[in-house]
Design a protein around this motif. Structure first.
Motif, PDB file in Angstrom:
ATOM      1  N   MET A   1       0.819  -1.201   0.000  1.00 55.75           N
ATOM      2  CA  MET A   1       0.000   0.000   0.000  1.00 55.75           C
ATOM      3  C   MET A   1       0.860   1.262   0.000  1.00 55.75           C
ATOM      4  O   MET A   1       0.505   2.268  -0.623  1.00 55.75           O
ATOM      5  N   ARG A   2       1.997   1.223   0.707  1.00 53.54           N
ATOM      6  CA  ARG A   2       2.892   2.390   0.691  1.00 53.54           C
ATOM      7  C   ARG A   2       3.432   2.645  -0.710  1.00 53.54           C
ATOM      8  O   ARG A   2       3.524   3.793  -1.155  1.00 53.54           O
ATOM      9  N   ALA A   3       3.788   1.563  -1.400  1.00 54.01           N
ATOM     10  CA  ALA A   3       4.272   1.718  -2.773  1.00 54.01           C
ATOM     11  C   ALA A   3       3.167   2.275  -3.672  1.00 54.01           C
ATOM     12  O   ALA A   3       3.415   3.131  -4.531  1.00 54.01           O
ATOM     13  N   LYS A   4       1.950   1.802  -3.458  1.00 55.06           N
ATOM     14  CA  LYS A   4       0.825   2.295  -4.244  1.00 55.06           C
ATOM     15  C   LYS A   4       0.552   3.761  -3.943  1.00 55.06           C
ATOM     16  O   LYS A   4       0.239   4.550  -4.841  1.00 55.06           O
ATOM     17  N   ARG A   5       0.688   4.133  -2.665  1.00 56.30           N
ATOM     18  CA  ARG A   5       0.489   5.534  -2.283  1.00 56.30           C
ATOM     19  C   ARG A   5       1.530   6.438  -2.950  1.00 56.30           C
ATOM     20  O   ARG A   5       1.199   7.506  -3.478  1.00 56.30           O
ATOM     21  N   GLN A   6       2.792   6.012  -2.906  1.00 57.30           N
ATOM     22  CA  GLN A   6       3.845   6.805  -3.529  1.00 57.30           C
ATOM     23  C   GLN A   6       3.626   6.947  -5.030  1.00 57.30           C
ATOM     24  O   GLN A   6       3.877   8.008  -5.609  1.00 57.30           O
ATOM     25  N   GLU A   7       3.150   5.875  -5.655  1.00 59.23           N
ATOM     26  CA  GLU A   7       2.880   5.926  -7.087  1.00 59.23           C
ATOM     27  C   GLU A   7       1.743   6.899  -7.390  1.00 59.23           C
ATOM     28  O   GLU A   7       1.808   7.668  -8.362  1.00 59.23           O
ATOM     29  N   MET A   8       0.710   6.898  -6.545  1.00 61.55           N
ATOM     30  CA  MET A   8      -0.403   7.821  -6.752  1.00 61.55           C
ATOM     31  C   MET A   8       0.041   9.266  -6.567  1.00 61.55           C
ATOM     32  O   MET A   8      -0.382  10.157  -7.316  1.00 61.55           O
TER      33      MET A   8
ATOM     34  N   GLU B   1      -0.030  12.088  -9.481  1.00 61.59           N
ATOM     35  CA  GLU B   1      -0.786  13.325  -9.269  1.00 61.59           C
ATOM     36  C   GLU B   1       0.112  14.547  -9.434  1.00 61.59           C
ATOM     37  O   GLU B   1      -0.310  15.574  -9.988  1.00 61.59           O
ATOM     38  N   GLN B   2       1.349  14.448  -8.973  1.00 62.71           N
ATOM     39  CA  GLN B   2       2.283  15.561  -9.138  1.00 62.71           C
ATOM     40  C   GLN B   2       2.602  15.800 -10.609  1.00 62.71           C
ATOM     41  O   GLN B   2       2.705  16.944 -11.060  1.00 62.71           O
ATOM     42  N   GLU B   3       2.757  14.718 -11.359  1.00 65.10           N
ATOM     43  CA  GLU B   3       3.024  14.866 -12.787  1.00 65.10           C
ATOM     44  C   GLU B   3       1.809  15.430 -13.519  1.00 65.10           C
ATOM     45  O   GLU B   3       1.948  16.214 -14.468  1.00 65.10           O
TER      46      GLU B   3
ATOM     47  N   LYS C   1      -8.987  10.392  -2.140  1.00 66.62           N
ATOM     48  CA  LYS C   1      -8.392   9.178  -2.705  1.00 66.62           C
ATOM     49  C   LYS C   1      -7.465   8.503  -1.694  1.00 66.62           C
ATOM     50  O   LYS C   1      -7.446   7.278  -1.570  1.00 66.62           O
ATOM     51  N   MET C   2      -6.699   9.302  -0.963  1.00 68.43           N
ATOM     52  CA  MET C   2      -5.785   8.743   0.026  1.00 68.43           C
ATOM     53  C   MET C   2      -6.545   8.083   1.173  1.00 68.43           C
ATOM     54  O   MET C   2      -6.154   7.022   1.670  1.00 68.43           O
TER      55      MET C   2
END
Length: 204
Positions: A19-26, A30-32, A48-49
């Protein structure tokens, strides 16, 4: 077979890491997409978070409930088999009557689960209230002044208290009736064996 506590903890740790990896990916996506680093200020992204956090909690809860269900099933069957011995029936009846048996433990775990849900709801409400207060300026506009944020406080005096009540005496008696019946059967059986042994004893 019932998995070990360590394997369950490892499985839950793996879920959290995923889930942490998924959070970082999201966050990165979003930043991009927005071209901003402070994507956490966006209410839609916060939603979403929170949904991701709820998904993680539900996944961990399923793993924990599956483990507890297997443990309780194993405990129940081991208790049934162990009742072949009168001592086991006596011990189980004594523990249940003293509100320290298996049924009492299950009741306590259920109370903890209910309190966990209550606390989760309470913390989410406080988090929402704090976010709204943080974003509310003196003129109703959004404010992120660091000095104002330091002065913000959250009132936690109304936090939900954990309440637990032991089983009533009547409920405890209903839990031990089978053990009492087994003890009575064992007493009758041993008495009959002793009586037959006495009758067959040659006094000459």
């Amino acid at each position: 077979p019932v998995p070990s506590r360590e394997s369950v903890d490892r499985e839950k740790a793996g879920l959290r890491q995923e889930m942490r990896a998924k959070r970082q990916e999201m966050v990165r996506e979003e930043q991009e997409r927005t071209g901003r680093d402070d994507v956490w200020r966006d209410e839609g992204f916060q939603t979403k978070m929170r949904a991701l956090d709820e998904e993680m909690q539900q996944s961990e809860q399923k793993v924990e409930e599956s483990y507890l269900s297997k443990v309780q099933s194993q405990t129940r069957w081991s208790g049934i088999v162990a009742r072949i011995s009168p001592l086991t029936s006596f011990n189980l009846a004594a523990f249940d009557l003293a509100a320290a048996g298996i049924a009492q433990e299950v009741r306590f775990v259920d109370a903890l689960k209910a309190y966990s849900q209550t606390w989760q709801t309470y913390s989410e409400e406080k988090q929402k209230a704090w976010d709204m207060e943080r974003q509310r300026g003196s003129d109703g506009s959004v404010s992120f002044n660091s000095r104002d944020m330091e002065q913000l406080t959250v009132d936690l005096t109304d936090y939900p208290r954990f309440e637990f009540a032991h089983m009533s005496l009547l409920d405890r008696l209903s839990e031990i009736y089978l053990d009492i019946l087994l003890l009575a059967v064992w007493n009758i059986l041993f008495f009959m064996l002793a009586y037959l042994s006495f009758l067959r004893y040659d006094i000459q």
